[in-house]
Scaffold this active site. Sequence first.
Site: not given
Ligand SMILES: *Cc1c(COP(=O)(O)O)cnc(C)c1O
Length: 429
Positions: A268, A145, A240
């Site tokens: 985060k 994701y 990511d």
């Molecule tokens: C949570 C998440 C996102 C998206 O971040 P948001 O602040 O919710 O837009 C992107 N990549 C990873 C790996 C994530 O866990």
Amino acid sequence: MNRHKTSQELFAEALKVLPGGVNSPVRAFRAVDMAPRFIARANGPYIYDVEGRGYIDYVCSWGPMILGHNHPVIREAVERAVKDGLSFGAPTEREVEIAQLMVELVPNIDMVRMVNSGTEAVMSAIRLARGATGRDKIIKFEGCYHGHSDCLLVGAGSSALAGGHPTSAGVPQDVVRHTLTAQFNDLDSVERLLEANRGEVACVIVEPVAANMGVVNPAPGFLSGLRTLCDKYGALLVFDEVITGFRLALGGAQAYFGVRADIVTFGKIIGGGMPVGAYCARRELMEEVAPCGPVYQAGTLSGNPVAMAAGLAQLSWLKSHPEIYSMIEEKALWLAREFRALAENHGVAVSINQIGSLLSPFFTPSSVSTFVDAKGSDVGMYARYFAGMLERGVYLAPAQFEAMFLSAAHTEELLEHTRVAADEVFAAL
Ligand SMILES: *Cc1c(COP(=O)(O)O)cnc(C)c1O
């Protein structure tokens, strides 16, 4: 004084004015077929619902609260910042300080661009990769994701997966035709795509630890293999690190695994609980970004002074307390070991993946090292486990395909409470 509304009352009202009663799908508890608890406040390892019940929190706001909730150092930094005004739309000192700190702590990056969410960070990183290489195609992994931007909602994990909608309506086929999907922990699947699209792939984007299909560790050699393949085919490697950044280690997954990425995205943890994201790379790449270069990206509230204060306080605390990393890893390791023992005692088919302070129990008899393995889990059993734990004061991710997050605030006593709860719940599964 008015009587406080209950979670049930609030949810009924919420359903009338918010789609599904929530502002982010996973919060609706649909994957566990329950109604969500409305949260009033949180402190240290606990969150409290509007009924006043406290829970040991293993969601940690989906990762940011690595120091526990309401940490005094972060709260005070925010309070100080608030007094000076909420937003200026002009440069501020803390933006420079947090960027300097990130550059110091994270390997292979010289420059940082702050944005407001992980989604934005990844979306912008992809644009940078395309702009810098002059190529359109990207490779992502099924079950990973990367936020909710159009071109990444292909085979997406997290709640896009739990909802049974692997992709989204409203994303034109034309937009995703440049998104190629490979299998996590399968280098051959990547090489086949790179070979078939020679000279056309801008980047390979990966969660270095897949944490949105439940937690799936990278197989030995997988990440370094991606590095080699990217170099061979002239594609950029994008890590990511929205979850792994400042969680696996101060330097994130690059430091933890000793593999270099070309672009790294954060979210985060770097906001300390405020909405913050960032993408980072070495100077030549970052100077492709506006106003230095032709890759346009902007943000009215980016680098917001209050958000920067929270992020800076959290990262500074982590830097000055590096022992936190071995502590939280130890705790996750202990939970994983105890859960395995309980599962064996009670004859429950569960496979526990753990790395650093992340873990996931998958309700399946087989080990989980791929997305297909993860999908083989018994989500009904997860839902019963979730409900049982919640009843015993343990707040877990309300879906099988999410991670369990440990924080510095989880004490041994609370871990033991969690073990006892799991013992009872597994016995009844
Ligand atoms: C949570 C998440 C996102 C998206 O971040 P948001 O602040 O919710 O837009 C992107 N990549 C990873 C790996 C994530 O866990």
